[in-house]
Design an enzyme around this catalytic site. Sequence first.
Site, PDB file in Angstrom:
ATOM      1  N   VAL A 167       0.759  -1.322   0.590  1.00 27.80           N
ATOM      2  CA  VAL A 167       0.226  -0.403  -0.127  1.00 27.80           C
ATOM      3  C   VAL A 167       0.937   1.159   0.307  1.00 27.80           C
ATOM      4  CG1 VAL A 167      -2.453  -1.387   1.239  1.00 27.80           C
ATOM      5  CG2 VAL A 167      -0.414   0.179   2.560  1.00 27.80           C
ATOM      6  N   HIS A 168       0.142   2.071  -0.747  1.00 26.57           N
ATOM      7  CA  HIS A 168       1.267   3.395  -0.615  1.00 26.57           C
ATOM      8  C   HIS A 168       0.207   4.431  -0.899  1.00 26.57           C
ATOM      9  CE1 HIS A 168       1.041   1.923  -5.078  1.00 26.57           C
ATOM     10  NE2 HIS A 168       0.403   2.880  -4.775  1.00 26.57           N
ATOM     11  N   LEU A 169       0.564   5.949  -0.515  1.00 25.17           N
ATOM     12  CA  LEU A 169       0.312   7.097  -0.234  1.00 25.17           C
ATOM     13  C   LEU A 169       0.302   7.406  -1.555  1.00 25.17           C
ATOM     14  CD1 LEU A 169      -2.307   8.700  -0.030  1.00 25.17           C
ATOM     15  CD2 LEU A 169      -0.868  10.006   1.818  1.00 25.17           C
TER      16      LEU A 169
END
Length: 155
Positions: free
Chosen positions: A114-116
């Site tokens: 996951v990453h923003l």
Amino acid sequence: MPKPLWAPWRLEYVSSADDLDRCIFCEPEEELLVARGPTALVVLNKFPYSSGHLLVAPSRHVSDFGALTDGETLEIQRLAARGMDALRAEYAPHGFNLGWNIGRVAGAGIEDHVHLHVVPRWNGDTSFMPVLGDVKVLPEHLLETARRLRPHFPG
């Protein structure tokens, strides 16, 4: 006859698009790494939507957004805020898009970590190039962007 758009440095990035044998967050390319904290890191997107497009991710390999610890979530948010401050200081964008793409159907290019996304935006940056030519025009090389942003992440 239309003039060609010349961006020879793009071939390196396009050619490596399918090279996903390693996780870009667990083993980031040092030249694209902007900052590293105790539980999260900031890297430049190798295929940016706009100049300065940052990715903020936990250092721990985790694919489930709900599995992030409170500490990871807080550090990711703090690094994103610091990234926005750095982008404001260096590029003066008019706004930002921040987003989590969870799952392939939601646009996630990297599903298992996951990453923003922190994407700087400018008035008028939605030009004809992405719409008609499926091309993004970036005025600055990624290595120069990394050089400009790193000093804004002390420690």
